[in-house]
Write a protein that holds these residues in place. Structure first.
Motif, PDB file in Angstrom:
ATOM      1  N   LEU A 183      36.504  18.757  23.808  1.00  0.00           N
ATOM      2  CA  LEU A 183      35.387  19.696  23.634  1.00  0.00           C
ATOM      3  C   LEU A 183      35.902  21.125  23.433  1.00  0.00           C
ATOM      4  N   ASN A 184      36.855  21.527  24.256  1.00  0.00           N
ATOM      5  CA  ASN A 184      37.382  22.890  24.121  1.00  0.00           C
ATOM      6  C   ASN A 184      38.158  23.059  22.814  1.00  0.00           C
ATOM      7  N   ASP A 185      38.910  22.026  22.418  1.00  0.00           N
ATOM      8  CA  ASP A 185      39.621  22.095  21.134  1.00  0.00           C
ATOM      9  C   ASP A 185      38.634  22.214  19.976  1.00  0.00           C
ATOM     10  N   CYS A 186      37.552  21.463  20.034  1.00  0.00           N
ATOM     11  CA  CYS A 186      36.564  21.491  18.951  1.00  0.00           C
ATOM     12  C   CYS A 186      35.844  22.839  18.916  1.00  0.00           C
ATOM     13  N   ALA A 187      35.500  23.371  20.081  1.00  0.00           N
ATOM     14  CA  ALA A 187      34.858  24.687  20.125  1.00  0.00           C
ATOM     15  C   ALA A 187      35.757  25.739  19.486  1.00  0.00           C
ATOM     16  N   GLN A 188      37.050  25.674  19.809  1.00  0.00           N
ATOM     17  CA  GLN A 188      37.997  26.638  19.248  1.00  0.00           C
ATOM     18  C   GLN A 188      38.120  26.465  17.730  1.00  0.00           C
ATOM     19  N   ALA A 189      38.234  25.226  17.271  1.00  0.00           N
ATOM     20  CA  ALA A 189      38.370  24.964  15.833  1.00  0.00           C
ATOM     21  C   ALA A 189      37.136  25.447  15.079  1.00  0.00           C
ATOM     22  N   CYS A 190      35.953  25.203  15.626  1.00  0.00           N
ATOM     23  CA  CYS A 190      34.706  25.600  14.947  1.00  0.00           C
ATOM     24  C   CYS A 190      34.557  27.116  14.885  1.00  0.00           C
ATOM     25  N   THR A 191      34.928  27.801  15.958  1.00  0.00           N
ATOM     26  CA  THR A 191      34.879  29.268  15.946  1.00  0.00           C
ATOM     27  C   THR A 191      35.815  29.816  14.866  1.00  0.00           C
ATOM     28  N   ALA A 192      37.018  29.247  14.784  1.00  0.00           N
ATOM     29  CA  ALA A 192      37.995  29.703  13.787  1.00  0.00           C
ATOM     30  C   ALA A 192      37.561  29.328  12.372  1.00  0.00           C
ATOM     31  N   CYS A 193      36.965  28.138  12.203  1.00  0.00           N
ATOM     32  CA  CYS A 193      36.555  27.691  10.861  1.00  0.00           C
ATOM     33  C   CYS A 193      35.398  28.562  10.352  1.00  0.00           C
ATOM     34  N   MET A 219      55.189  21.460  20.493  1.00  0.00           N
ATOM     35  CA  MET A 219      54.041  20.989  19.702  1.00  0.00           C
ATOM     36  C   MET A 219      53.049  22.127  19.529  1.00  0.00           C
ATOM     37  N   PRO A 220      52.707  22.451  18.265  1.00  0.00           N
ATOM     38  CA  PRO A 220      51.733  23.531  18.069  1.00  0.00           C
ATOM     39  C   PRO A 220      50.364  23.079  18.569  1.00  0.00           C
ATOM     40  N   SER A 221      49.647  24.005  19.205  1.00  0.00           N
ATOM     41  CA  SER A 221      48.307  23.679  19.681  1.00  0.00           C
ATOM     42  C   SER A 221      47.340  23.655  18.502  1.00  0.00           C
ATOM     43  N   GLY A 222      46.140  23.119  18.750  1.00  0.00           N
ATOM     44  CA  GLY A 222      45.103  23.152  17.722  1.00  0.00           C
ATOM     45  C   GLY A 222      44.780  24.576  17.298  1.00  0.00           C
ATOM     46  N   THR A 223      44.897  25.514  18.246  1.00  0.00           N
ATOM     47  CA  THR A 223      44.636  26.921  17.933  1.00  0.00           C
ATOM     48  C   THR A 223      45.578  27.415  16.841  1.00  0.00           C
ATOM     49  N   MET A 224      46.881  27.099  16.985  1.00  0.00           N
ATOM     50  CA  MET A 224      47.868  27.533  15.991  1.00  0.00           C
ATOM     51  C   MET A 224      47.621  26.822  14.659  1.00  0.00           C
ATOM     52  N   ALA A 225      47.274  25.548  14.710  1.00  0.00           N
ATOM     53  CA  ALA A 225      46.991  24.808  13.472  1.00  0.00           C
ATOM     54  C   ALA A 225      45.859  25.480  12.695  1.00  0.00           C
ATOM     55  N   CYS A 277      39.350  21.320  10.939  1.00  0.00           N
ATOM     56  CA  CYS A 277      38.172  21.384  11.802  1.00  0.00           C
ATOM     57  C   CYS A 277      37.423  20.043  11.808  1.00  0.00           C
ATOM     58  N   ALA A 278      37.330  19.399  10.651  1.00  0.00           N
ATOM     59  CA  ALA A 278      36.670  18.087  10.601  1.00  0.00           C
ATOM     60  C   ALA A 278      37.354  17.097  11.528  1.00  0.00           C
ATOM     61  N   GLU A 279      38.678  17.137  11.573  1.00  0.00           N
ATOM     62  CA  GLU A 279      39.414  16.234  12.476  1.00  0.00           C
ATOM     63  C   GLU A 279      39.060  16.516  13.941  1.00  0.00           C
ATOM     64  N   ALA A 280      38.983  17.789  14.290  1.00  0.00           N
ATOM     65  CA  ALA A 280      38.631  18.144  15.674  1.00  0.00           C
ATOM     66  C   ALA A 280      37.210  17.678  16.005  1.00  0.00           C
ATOM     67  N   CYS A 281      36.290  17.797  15.041  1.00  0.00           N
ATOM     68  CA  CYS A 281      34.911  17.343  15.262  1.00  0.00           C
ATOM     69  C   CYS A 281      34.854  15.826  15.429  1.00  0.00           C
ATOM     70  N   ARG A 282      35.600  15.089  14.609  1.00  0.00           N
ATOM     71  CA  ARG A 282      35.608  13.617  14.723  1.00  0.00           C
ATOM     72  C   ARG A 282      36.144  13.196  16.091  1.00  0.00           C
ATOM     73  N   ALA A 283      37.247  13.818  16.496  1.00  0.00           N
ATOM     74  CA  ALA A 283      37.847  13.463  17.790  1.00  0.00           C
ATOM     75  C   ALA A 283      36.887  13.792  18.934  1.00  0.00           C
ATOM     76  N   CYS A 284      36.189  14.896  18.813  1.00  0.00           N
ATOM     77  CA  CYS A 284      35.272  15.312  19.878  1.00  0.00           C
ATOM     78  C   CYS A 284      34.045  14.405  19.912  1.00  0.00           C
ATOM     79  N   GLU A 285      33.525  14.058  18.742  1.00  0.00           N
ATOM     80  CA  GLU A 285      32.386  13.128  18.712  1.00  0.00           C
ATOM     81  C   GLU A 285      32.763  11.816  19.399  1.00  0.00           C
ATOM     82  N   GLN A 286      33.963  11.309  19.103  1.00  0.00           N
ATOM     83  CA  GLN A 286      34.394  10.049  19.717  1.00  0.00           C
ATOM     84  C   GLN A 286      34.532  10.201  21.231  1.00  0.00           C
ATOM     85  N   ALA A 287      35.088  11.328  21.667  1.00  0.00           N
ATOM     86  CA  ALA A 287      35.243  11.559  23.110  1.00  0.00           C
ATOM     87  C   ALA A 287      33.886  11.619  23.806  1.00  0.00           C
TER      88      ALA A 287
END
Lengths: 135, 135, 135, 135
Positions: C30-40, D1-7, C116-126
């Motif tokens: 969830l935190n990884d996806c939130a971070q990816a979406c903010t950056a995207c 390992m780079p974090s999702g943030t760095m990616a 970001c799509a990868e982070a969303c897929r992983a988060c949806e599955q989690a």
């Protein structure tokens, strides 16, 4: 009419270091500004000329996040820490100044920027008024 | 008097799928509830009997976070996705029900819980009213 | 290497209704996806073709807010309420599905949307894995 | 390992004013600290001696909100405004210092406070390191 913020502040069971009416006014200004900035960011995204408004969207998002967090911190009185309130209010006034300036630059073209700029100006003033009481 | 929320909604430059006055009322109820829950959590922490109020603090924190997020999602109209709004409103109504019940149980002892329970009830109703329009 | 999330979960002093390792994995997703979406959302704003990405920005903002709130709710165990966790996880899985689909549609053109799509897929599955444990 | 943030940072399509690896490290420290503080606040609520930990809960809640907001602001590069980043990082370092001190005072008694204090110290240092690059 007292806002819901003031109604809750009146029920806090211990002492508060600041005047409750002034504090409620600041919290209301912060929440109003957060709401205006969230809405303005989205309205900018819907404009045909969105490419000219990307700095406005970004500053709106920052200002919304910072105002919302500042409203929360000011709503907590247990274990009050003046250093946190003071530095956060300074950051918030800075964000409101930047966002108000950015939105004011589009106020003639976009009504949402005009209304949002007013909310930012009012919130910046509320932050500075409260800072004068804390320091 | 129209709230700042309604003033901003009136400036949105494209169509909105919902009645703007109803939407503004829901967003205002969400922001009021988020503010009340943040304040109630902190007031509970300041009560001498805080050990009896830990479930109340926790539910207040959840309800504040969920209401604030729901208000933001409802304030965005660009690229509207009814599925997100609907499922989030259901989660928000659930949180408001739980928090309203928990606070109502302390309403005779703590004025902040009484005021907060009212905000939760009003917000739950606003969420359910809006859900009836969306589905 | 255990994440900081797992290190904190191991220190919780009472029982938790879910397996701690599974819960930590969900919170991290969830935190990884939130971070990816903010950056995207911000990367989209910087693209020359931002006018074609406004739905992506909006869905990113919703998904970031909902994931961040869901991570917070799942990080609280005092006075656990399965109804709140379940309905919020359903809203979060819905938001991750929408955002993952939207970003996947731009993955060939924009590397930030692909990641970001990868982070969303992983988060949806989690979220769905955790839902299967709760209901 | 780079974090999702760095990616995600590596995919940003324009220039960034700061070194991307340093920026990613700061964002990761902020998100870790926000997560630790949210969890520590809840763990404190579950302790039998919660009445002795109310200042810790409050400071944890402030620090979590401020770190989460700072991570978001630092994740946006479009229309960068150094004044907002600088003042917010100062507020965040202040909150991390306060929360780290408070948690350190309970570290011998509560393992969650010990782990959380470490996250606060690391985050405060990351904020100060980044401030040295900005000003």
């Amino acid at each position: 009419m007292p806002s819901g913020t003031m109604a809750m502040l009146e029920t806090y069971p211990k002492a508060i270091n600041l005047d409750r009416a002034e504090l409620a006014a600041a919290i209301d200004a912060l929440n109003d500004c957060a709401q205006a900035c969230t809405a303005c960011a989205d309205a900018c995204l819907s404009e045909d000329m969105v490419a000219d408004l990307t700095t406005c969207v970004r500053t709106n998002l920052d200002c919304a996040d910072i105002c919302a967090t500042t409203a929360r911190v000011l709503s907590r009185h247990t274990g009050y820490d003046a250093n946190i309130s003071r530095t956060l209010l300074e950051a918030c006034a800075t964000a409101c100044r930047s966002c108000g300036d950015e939105c004011a630059g589009h106020a003639d073209t976009h009504e949402h920027c005009r209304v949002c700029a007013e909310a930012c100006r009012a919130c910046e003033q509320a932050c500075r008024d409260l800072l004068a009481r804390i320091s």
